[in-house]
Design a protein around this motif. Structure first.
Motif, short mmCIF file in Angstrom:
data_model
loop_
_atom_site.label_atom_id
_atom_site.label_comp_id
_atom_site.label_asym_id
_atom_site.label_seq_id
_atom_site.Cartn_x
_atom_site.Cartn_y
_atom_site.Cartn_z
N THR A 75 -9.35 -4.68 -3.90
CA THR A 75 -8.14 -3.89 -3.64
C THR A 75 -7.05 -4.70 -2.95
O THR A 75 -6.08 -4.13 -2.44
CB THR A 75 -8.47 -2.64 -2.81
N ARG A 99 -3.89 -0.03 -2.89
CA ARG A 99 -3.96 -1.48 -2.70
C ARG A 99 -3.81 -1.79 -1.22
O ARG A 99 -3.15 -1.06 -0.49
CB ARG A 99 -2.84 -2.19 -3.48
N ASN A 100 -4.42 -2.88 -0.78
CA ASN A 100 -4.31 -3.30 0.63
C ASN A 100 -4.59 -2.14 1.57
O ASN A 100 -3.76 -1.75 2.38
CB ASN A 100 -2.94 -3.92 0.89
N GLU A 147 -3.92 -7.23 -2.72
CA GLU A 147 -2.78 -7.75 -3.47
C GLU A 147 -1.90 -8.54 -2.51
O GLU A 147 -1.42 -8.00 -1.51
CB GLU A 147 -1.98 -6.62 -4.12
N HIS A 181 0.83 -1.21 0.00
CA HIS A 181 0.00 0.00 0.00
C HIS A 181 0.87 1.26 0.00
O HIS A 181 0.59 2.22 -0.72
CB HIS A 181 -0.92 0.01 1.22
N ASP A 239 -10.76 -5.49 1.55
CA ASP A 239 -9.86 -5.51 0.40
C ASP A 239 -10.19 -6.68 -0.53
O ASP A 239 -10.20 -6.53 -1.75
CB ASP A 239 -8.40 -5.61 0.86
#
Length: 247
Positions: free
Chosen positions: A233, A218-219, A235, A211, A228
């Protein structure tokens, strides 16, 4: 066990002490400093990815203002009679009630903080002027990165994390345990280490590193990874990612 713990709180703090905002603030401060001290010790003396001077520099950058506010607030709250609770129960929460509210504390806090975090990234003026301060820190992160936040964000995120205890009538012991636990998990999400068992349940620090390293959000979650995974979102961190050295 819950009743013994609650009796200890009432016996040592009194009804007025438990009803004071200092009771919950103590739980939050413990959630900051207990994992902070443990992982700082690991950074300096076990993994040796930080020198003592580097660790202190990160701590001081994160906590020089927040730490001062905590100390002043604690002195004021304990010295000046204040009542946060209108009634203080003599009985501890039943085990089912305790664990139910603790689960909801995490779930609601995670959902609300997830969407607020997405808004922080989507609202460009807010991102440039407030949330950017947290993203100045790039991987490898340390435990104190969790507290490198703008005061506006500090207040808003605090509200998101503890929204269940704020909105719903839960036992003060559950509120205190929830406040400590949620705060500690947020800290540990920034610690920079893989943690067996813990990483099966909570958002991992290795994935939150992504992130902080990515331009795309992400995350986003810092407590659980449910949102997430649900909203695309998430990963996954690679197992082969090395533990980088700070500084």
């Amino acid at each position: 066990m819950l009743q013994s713990l609650w009796d200890w709180c009432l016996g040592h703090l009194g009804v007025a002490g438990v009803a004071s905002p200092a009771f919950l603030l103590t739980a939050v401060i413990a959630g900051v400093y207990l994992p902070g001290i443990v992982f700082s010790f690991v950074d300096v003396f076990i993994s040796k990815r930080l020198t003592l001077a580097q660790c202190w520099a990160v701590y001081w950058r994160a906590m020089k203002w927040y730490g001062s506010v905590y100390v002043v607030a604690m002195i004021v709250f304990w010295a000046v009679p204040m009542t946060l609770l209108s009634q203080v129960p003599t009985a501890a929460p039943a085990p089912f009630e305790f664990f139910r509210d603790l689960v909801f504390y995490f779930l609601l806090g995670d959902v609300v903080s997830y969407f607020w975090h997405r808004i922080e990234h989507a609202a460009r003026p807010y991102m440039r002027n407030v949330h950017y301060y947290h993203h100045v820190d790039k991987p490898p992160l340390t435990i104190w990165t969790a507290m490198v936040v703008h005061p506006i964000e500090g207040f808003s995120v605090f509200t998101c994390f503890h929204i269940y205890g704020i909105l719903f009538p839960i036992h003060p012991l559950t509120f205190a345990v929830g406040a400590f636990s949620v705060t500690a998990v947020n800290m540990i999400t920034h610690c920079g280490y893989r943690l067996p068992v813990y990483d099966w349940i909570f958002a991992t620090s290795r994935e939150h590193d992504i992130h902080h390293a990515s331009r795309e959000p992400r995350n986003i979650s810092v407590m659980l990874s449910i949102c997430d995974r649900m909203f695309g979102t998430f990963e996954k961190a690679r197992r082969t990612d090395p533990l980088s050295r700070v500084g």
